[in-house]
Design a protein around this motif. Structure first.
Motif, PDB file in Angstrom:
ATOM      1  N   TYR A 164      -5.082   8.065  -9.964  1.00 36.93           N
ATOM      2  CA  TYR A 164      -3.976   7.590  -9.154  1.00 36.93           C
ATOM      3  C   TYR A 164      -3.430   8.706  -8.271  1.00 36.93           C
ATOM      4  O   TYR A 164      -3.320   9.856  -8.695  1.00 36.93           O
ATOM      5  CB  TYR A 164      -2.844   7.056 -10.036  1.00 36.93           C
ATOM      6  CG  TYR A 164      -3.099   5.669 -10.575  1.00 36.93           C
ATOM      7  CD1 TYR A 164      -2.654   4.545  -9.895  1.00 36.93           C
ATOM      8  CD2 TYR A 164      -3.804   5.492 -11.757  1.00 36.93           C
ATOM      9  CE1 TYR A 164      -2.892   3.275 -10.383  1.00 36.93           C
ATOM     10  CE2 TYR A 164      -4.047   4.224 -12.257  1.00 36.93           C
ATOM     11  CZ  TYR A 164      -3.589   3.120 -11.564  1.00 36.93           C
ATOM     12  OH  TYR A 164      -3.835   1.867 -12.047  1.00 36.93           O
ATOM     13  N   LEU A 279       0.141  -4.239  -0.324  1.00 40.95           N
ATOM     14  CA  LEU A 279       0.318  -3.399  -1.508  1.00 40.95           C
ATOM     15  C   LEU A 279      -0.837  -3.593  -2.483  1.00 40.95           C
ATOM     16  O   LEU A 279      -1.288  -2.647  -3.132  1.00 40.95           O
ATOM     17  CB  LEU A 279       1.652  -3.720  -2.183  1.00 40.95           C
ATOM     18  CG  LEU A 279       2.906  -3.283  -1.417  1.00 40.95           C
ATOM     19  CD1 LEU A 279       4.153  -3.887  -2.056  1.00 40.95           C
ATOM     20  CD2 LEU A 279       3.021  -1.766  -1.357  1.00 40.95           C
ATOM     21  N   SER A 284      -1.768  -0.711  -5.661  1.00 40.86           N
ATOM     22  CA  SER A 284      -0.524   0.013  -5.905  1.00 40.86           C
ATOM     23  C   SER A 284       0.254  -0.478  -7.121  1.00 40.86           C
ATOM     24  O   SER A 284       0.197  -1.650  -7.501  1.00 40.86           O
ATOM     25  CB  SER A 284       0.375  -0.063  -4.667  1.00 40.86           C
ATOM     26  OG  SER A 284       0.700  -1.394  -4.371  1.00 40.86           O
ATOM     27  N   LEU A 293       5.280   5.553  -5.475  1.00 44.25           N
ATOM     28  CA  LEU A 293       4.255   4.518  -5.364  1.00 44.25           C
ATOM     29  C   LEU A 293       2.938   5.140  -5.807  1.00 44.25           C
ATOM     30  O   LEU A 293       2.511   6.161  -5.261  1.00 44.25           O
ATOM     31  CB  LEU A 293       4.135   4.017  -3.925  1.00 44.25           C
ATOM     32  CG  LEU A 293       3.100   2.907  -3.703  1.00 44.25           C
ATOM     33  CD1 LEU A 293       3.663   1.566  -4.142  1.00 44.25           C
ATOM     34  CD2 LEU A 293       2.666   2.836  -2.244  1.00 44.25           C
ATOM     35  N   MET A 295      -1.104   4.843  -6.141  1.00 41.72           N
ATOM     36  CA  MET A 295      -2.255   4.148  -5.581  1.00 41.72           C
ATOM     37  C   MET A 295      -3.502   4.531  -6.359  1.00 41.72           C
ATOM     38  O   MET A 295      -3.784   5.719  -6.549  1.00 41.72           O
ATOM     39  CB  MET A 295      -2.447   4.497  -4.104  1.00 41.72           C
ATOM     40  CG  MET A 295      -1.304   4.078  -3.202  1.00 41.72           C
ATOM     41  SD  MET A 295      -1.732   4.194  -1.444  1.00 41.72           S
ATOM     42  CE  MET A 295      -2.338   5.878  -1.338  1.00 41.72           C
TER      43      MET A 295
END
Length: 298
Positions: A164, A279, A284, A293, A295
């Motif tokens: 991430y 999104l 996300s 946030l 990802m």
């Protein structure tokens, strides 16, 4: 699509052992995330909306929830320009709010008209409740993840196979959650809005500030508080970049002057909202409480 201010899909999960309680989200016929919650002991169906600064009950539902509204209201914010994009909103007090197995300490929320969300929707779970829960909004998996302890969020994203990327979010004083992005060559700011089915951009900024050509959308319309429908425009074949992720698409366009006015210009040029479709495309998870946030790297 609903904003409230005080003036108003498949993704892998890191294989770690963080203590996370999972609250499934349902998808409504028009593409919103919904969940069950109880206000004053009465269960209802609520839209989950990171773009709403406060939680809301519908005006038509206040008797059901046993709520009394104040005699004077405040201006809320919805789609529209500075004049048309307001909705009368009333501060209300509640005795309890329960989401899943969690009883929140939240006692002050709002009431306004949410009829455009559908007759089966009783309210909105907004920024205030999500932050109190320290919940993660997992867009791809359609679930709310509630950590047992704050450290569990860090552990969730720090496993050996975790891939991430963390993107910082901006929080305004009244609770809007924003993210910096690029629209083509322009540095812009977007409202992160799990209560919107897809990204919607501001007509005045796109045509006036940036000089983009806008086309008439053949079907899409924005719906105002009184039910009035306004035909929408479309920005064809453009790219929005968030972090290292790029989304190339046709984007819906309407007037969002009231939102821009409520957010202000402190963080840059606010051009609209980024919704669930986009999104999801960047894999996300929204961590509102920690202004991040996440990802999933592809």
């Amino acid at each position: 699509m609903k904003f409230i201010a005080l003036f108003y899909l498949l993704m892998s999960v890191p294989s770690v052992h963080a203590a996370m309680d999972e609250i499934p989200l349902q998808v409504t016929d028009d593409g919103h995330f919904s969940l069950k919650a109880a206000v004053n002991g009465k269960e209802g169906k609520f839209i989950l909306d990171t773009g709403s600064t406060g939680s809301v009950v519908g005006m038509s539902k206040i008797e059901y929830f046993g709520i009394k509204i104040a005699s004077s209201g405040i201006n809320g914010v919805t789609a529209g320009d500075e004049k048309e994009g307001t909705t009368q909103t009333f501060p209300v007090s509640i005795q309890s709010m329960v989401i899943g197995s969690y009883e929140l300490t939240l006692r002050n929320i709002f009431a306004n008209s949410i009829s455009q969300l559908g007759s089966d929707i009783d309210g909105i779970i907004g920024h205030d409740a999500i932050v109190e829960l320290h919940a993660l909004v997992d867009i791809n998996e359609g679930r709310l993840l509630v950590p047992e302890n704050e450290s569990d969020t860090k552990e969730f994203f720090s496993g050996a196979d975790s891939k991430y990327t963390a993107i910082p979010l901006l929080q305004t004083e009244i609770g809007f959650t924003l993210i910096k992005a690029k629209l083509e060559q322009h540095d812009v700011v977007l409202l992160v809005d799990s209560g919107a089915q897809q990204t919607v951009l501001d007509r005045s900024v796109l045509s006036g500030n940036f000089g983009f050509k806008l086309d008439n959308h053949p079907k899409a319309k924005s719906v105002g508080e009184n039910g009035a429908e306004t035909p929408m425009k479309v920005l064809m074949n453009k790219t929005i970049k968030i972090g290292s992720a790029e989304v190339n698409d046709d984007f819906l366009v309407t007037e969002l002057g009231a939102l821009r006015q409520a957010v202000g210009s402190k963080y840059g040029t606010v051009i609209g909202i980024v919704g669930n479709k986009e999104l999801a495309s960047i894999n996300s998870i929204i961590d509102v409480a920690n202004s991040t946030l996440y990802m999933r790297d592809k």
